[in-house]
Design a protein around this motif. Structure first.
Motif, PDB file in Angstrom:
ATOM      1  N   GLU A  30       0.823  -1.287   0.084  1.00 62.64           N
ATOM      2  CA  GLU A  30      -0.072  -0.132   0.034  1.00 62.64           C
ATOM      3  C   GLU A  30       0.910   1.379  -0.020  1.00 62.64           C
ATOM      4  OE1 GLU A  30      -2.683  -0.505   3.293  1.00 62.64           O
ATOM      5  OE2 GLU A  30      -4.070  -1.704   2.240  1.00 62.64           O
ATOM      6  N   ARG A  31       2.096   1.231   0.334  1.00 65.72           N
ATOM      7  CA  ARG A  31       3.116   2.103   0.184  1.00 65.72           C
ATOM      8  C   ARG A  31       3.500   2.775  -1.269  1.00 65.72           C
ATOM      9  NH1 ARG A  31       7.085   0.427   4.989  1.00 65.72           N
ATOM     10  NH2 ARG A  31       5.872   0.436   6.545  1.00 65.72           N
ATOM     11  N   VAL A  32       3.279   1.792  -2.032  1.00 63.20           N
ATOM     12  CA  VAL A  32       3.664   1.805  -3.561  1.00 63.20           C
ATOM     13  C   VAL A  32       2.677   2.973  -4.099  1.00 63.20           C
ATOM     14  CG1 VAL A  32       3.803   0.828  -5.807  1.00 63.20           C
ATOM     15  CG2 VAL A  32       4.461  -0.563  -3.957  1.00 63.20           C
ATOM     16  N   LYS A  33       3.448   3.922  -4.760  1.00 59.00           N
ATOM     17  CA  LYS A  33       2.857   4.996  -5.276  1.00 59.00           C
ATOM     18  C   LYS A  33       2.149   4.739  -6.586  1.00 59.00           C
ATOM     19  CE  LYS A  33       5.930   8.897  -3.654  1.00 59.00           C
ATOM     20  NZ  LYS A  33       6.821   9.854  -4.351  1.00 59.00           N
ATOM     21  N   GLY A  34       0.785   5.118  -6.737  1.00 60.18           N
ATOM     22  CA  GLY A  34       0.170   4.762  -8.055  1.00 60.18           C
ATOM     23  C   GLY A  34      -0.744   3.589  -7.981  1.00 60.18           C
ATOM     24  N   LEU A  35      -0.712   2.844  -6.701  1.00 58.38           N
ATOM     25  CA  LEU A  35      -1.014   1.577  -6.446  1.00 58.38           C
ATOM     26  C   LEU A  35      -2.826   1.558  -6.788  1.00 58.38           C
ATOM     27  CD1 LEU A  35      -1.256  -1.276  -5.281  1.00 58.38           C
ATOM     28  CD2 LEU A  35      -1.759  -0.491  -3.014  1.00 58.38           C
ATOM     29  N   LYS A  36      -3.176   0.819  -7.716  1.00 59.55           N
ATOM     30  CA  LYS A  36      -4.488   0.494  -8.108  1.00 59.55           C
ATOM     31  C   LYS A  36      -5.282  -0.751  -7.319  1.00 59.55           C
ATOM     32  CE  LYS A  36      -3.970   2.208 -12.660  1.00 59.55           C
ATOM     33  NZ  LYS A  36      -4.171   2.181 -14.242  1.00 59.55           N
ATOM     34  N   LYS A  37      -5.831  -0.260  -6.081  1.00 61.57           N
ATOM     35  CA  LYS A  37      -6.676  -1.498  -5.365  1.00 61.57           C
ATOM     36  C   LYS A  37      -7.901  -1.611  -5.082  1.00 61.57           C
ATOM     37  CE  LYS A  37      -5.907   0.890  -1.043  1.00 61.57           C
ATOM     38  NZ  LYS A  37      -5.314   0.971   0.238  1.00 61.57           N
ATOM     39  N   THR A  38      -8.437  -2.587  -4.861  1.00 63.91           N
ATOM     40  CA  THR A  38      -9.918  -2.746  -4.726  1.00 63.91           C
ATOM     41  C   THR A  38      -9.922  -3.696  -3.464  1.00 63.91           C
ATOM     42  OG1 THR A  38     -12.103  -2.856  -5.438  1.00 63.91           O
ATOM     43  CG2 THR A  38     -10.576  -4.357  -6.388  1.00 63.91           C
ATOM     44  N   ILE A  39     -11.155  -3.957  -2.964  1.00 61.17           N
ATOM     45  CA  ILE A  39     -11.441  -4.957  -1.993  1.00 61.17           C
ATOM     46  C   ILE A  39     -12.805  -5.790  -2.590  1.00 61.17           C
ATOM     47  CG2 ILE A  39     -12.452  -5.502   0.222  1.00 61.17           C
ATOM     48  CD1 ILE A  39     -11.589  -2.747   1.117  1.00 61.17           C
ATOM     49  N   LEU A  40     -12.391  -7.182  -2.593  1.00 58.54           N
ATOM     50  CA  LEU A  40     -13.421  -7.944  -3.137  1.00 58.54           C
ATOM     51  C   LEU A  40     -14.881  -7.980  -2.320  1.00 58.54           C
ATOM     52  CD1 LEU A  40     -13.932 -10.463  -5.330  1.00 58.54           C
ATOM     53  CD2 LEU A  40     -13.240 -12.001  -3.481  1.00 58.54           C
ATOM     54  N   SER A  41     -15.925  -7.746  -2.992  1.00 60.33           N
ATOM     55  CA  SER A  41     -17.083  -7.757  -2.290  1.00 60.33           C
ATOM     56  C   SER A  41     -17.534  -9.065  -1.676  1.00 60.33           C
ATOM     57  CB  SER A  41     -18.192  -7.186  -3.149  1.00 60.33           C
ATOM     58  OG  SER A  41     -18.458  -8.067  -4.135  1.00 60.33           O
ATOM     59  N   ASP A  42     -18.260  -8.923  -0.612  1.00 63.35           N
ATOM     60  CA  ASP A  42     -18.735 -10.454  -0.151  1.00 63.35           C
ATOM     61  C   ASP A  42     -19.630 -11.129  -0.915  1.00 63.35           C
ATOM     62  OD1 ASP A  42     -17.694 -10.725   2.539  1.00 63.35           O
ATOM     63  OD2 ASP A  42     -18.669  -9.214   3.484  1.00 63.35           O
ATOM     64  N   PRO A  43     -19.719 -12.447  -0.945  1.00 65.32           N
ATOM     65  CA  PRO A  43     -20.528 -13.068  -1.735  1.00 65.32           C
ATOM     66  C   PRO A  43     -22.054 -12.826  -1.653  1.00 65.32           C
ATOM     67  CG  PRO A  43     -19.672 -14.624  -0.296  1.00 65.32           C
ATOM     68  CD  PRO A  43     -18.954 -13.096  -0.218  1.00 65.32           C
ATOM     69  N   GLU A  44     -22.929 -12.821  -2.446  1.00 64.70           N
ATOM     70  CA  GLU A  44     -24.356 -12.659  -2.385  1.00 64.70           C
ATOM     71  C   GLU A  44     -24.996 -13.619  -1.294  1.00 64.70           C
ATOM     72  OE1 GLU A  44     -26.246 -12.858  -5.815  1.00 64.70           O
ATOM     73  OE2 GLU A  44     -25.285 -11.220  -6.977  1.00 64.70           O
ATOM     74  N   ASN A  45     -24.669 -14.791  -1.115  1.00 60.99           N
ATOM     75  CA  ASN A  45     -25.088 -15.877  -0.354  1.00 60.99           C
ATOM     76  C   ASN A  45     -24.181 -16.619   0.597  1.00 60.99           C
ATOM     77  OD1 ASN A  45     -28.016 -15.451  -1.293  1.00 60.99           O
ATOM     78  ND2 ASN A  45     -27.059 -16.290  -2.993  1.00 60.99           N
ATOM     79  N   TYR A  46     -24.865 -17.200   1.685  1.00 59.69           N
ATOM     80  CA  TYR A  46     -23.781 -17.868   2.525  1.00 59.69           C
ATOM     81  C   TYR A  46     -22.440 -17.280   3.045  1.00 59.69           C
ATOM     82  CZ  TYR A  46     -27.223 -21.032   0.363  1.00 59.69           C
ATOM     83  OH  TYR A  46     -28.492 -21.395  -0.156  1.00 59.69           O
ATOM     84  N   ILE A  47     -22.460 -16.124   3.454  1.00 64.50           N
ATOM     85  CA  ILE A  47     -21.398 -15.345   3.896  1.00 64.50           C
ATOM     86  C   ILE A  47     -20.998 -16.039   5.421  1.00 64.50           C
ATOM     87  CG2 ILE A  47     -20.612 -13.335   4.695  1.00 64.50           C
ATOM     88  CD1 ILE A  47     -22.615 -11.855   2.884  1.00 64.50           C
TER      89      ILE A  47
END
Length: 250
Positions: A169-186
């Motif tokens: 996360e310290r790398v400049k220009g990092l393109k990141k995202t978080i995977l969304s939770d599944p729709e069912n059976y979390i």
């Protein structure tokens, strides 16, 4: 885009030494050990498992299991996991990969594919879903080799990069995202292997649902046997505090 029939490199980071639960990767998990189960589960989902372990002599036994199961392996720095991944990518010519933690015996292959597809849409890093990060342990990180290379610049082989996301996360220009939770059976219960109580819960789930249980099957086991979750629930707070302490030390 993820090309059809292309297997996702699944980097299984594992070491023989573990402080809280000694030699946990060699604990029995049905007819195999935990680490063999992780390998077989990756193959079951059509992934390309790559054992990423260290050059330490204590990890020779892990290499023997990789050879026994006819899967790729790489040995790199003991402490610097990021550098180990970077060198592994260079060795095999991988441009990206997904991390499969050897502590997470019920990782979900469908979630791995969803994460990797998202990575290929233009990201450098896709972090685990919120429920997985909170203990559900269903999916790891999808990463490009390039972003891992950049994160290792200026680091030594002896640097402890267990909390690897802090460096990426310290790398400049990092393109990141978080995977969304599944729709069912979390799955919101603690499903990672750090303590003996975790092992008791995970082995109980395996006995009921089997080694290749799906997320839906695991969810139903936990939902129908709520007392099971009490076995290791008290460990979640302790684990969370340990993670915070490690993050502050970076």
């Amino acid at each position: 885009m993820l090309v059809a029939n292309t297997k996702i490199p699944a980097f299984i980071s594992v070491r023989s030494k573990s402080s809280r639960l000694p030699r946990k990767c060699f604990l029995p998990f049905g007819n195999v050990t935990v680490i063999e189960h992780i390998i077989l589960r990756a193959l079951h989902y059509g992934l390309d498992p790559v054992i990423c372990t260290t050059e330490d002599q204590s990890d020779d036994e892990i290499i023997e299991l990789a050879i026994k199961n006819d899967v790729k392996f790489y040995r790199g720095p003991t402490e610097n996991k990021l550098l180990r991944w970077s060198l592994c990518c260079e060795h095999f010519g991988f441009s990206s990969f997904h991390t499969v933690d050897a502590d997470d015996p019920f990782f979900d292959g469908d979630e791995v594919f969803r994460s990797y597809r998202l990575l290929k849409s233009g990201y450098d890093m896709v972090s685990p879903s919120p429920s997985s990060s909170d203990g559900g342990a269903t999916v790891g990180y999808s990463l490009t080799a390039d972003i891992v290379d950049k994160a290792t610049i200026g680091t030594s082989a002896s640097l402890d990069t267990e909390m690897m996301w802090s460096y990426i996360e310290r790398v400049k220009g990092l393109k990141k995202t978080i995977l969304s939770d599944p729709e069912n059976y979390i799955i919101k219960n603690r499903m990672t292997l750090d303590y003996y109580e975790d092992y008791v819960l995970l082995e109980s789930v395996r006995l009921i649902a089997g080694n290749f249980a799906t997320r839906k099957q695991i969810y139903k086991v936990l939902d129908n046997n709520k007392d099971l979750c009490k076995i290791n629930s008290f460990r979640s707070e302790e684990w969370s505090e340990n993670q915070k302490i490690k993050s502050l030390d970076i």
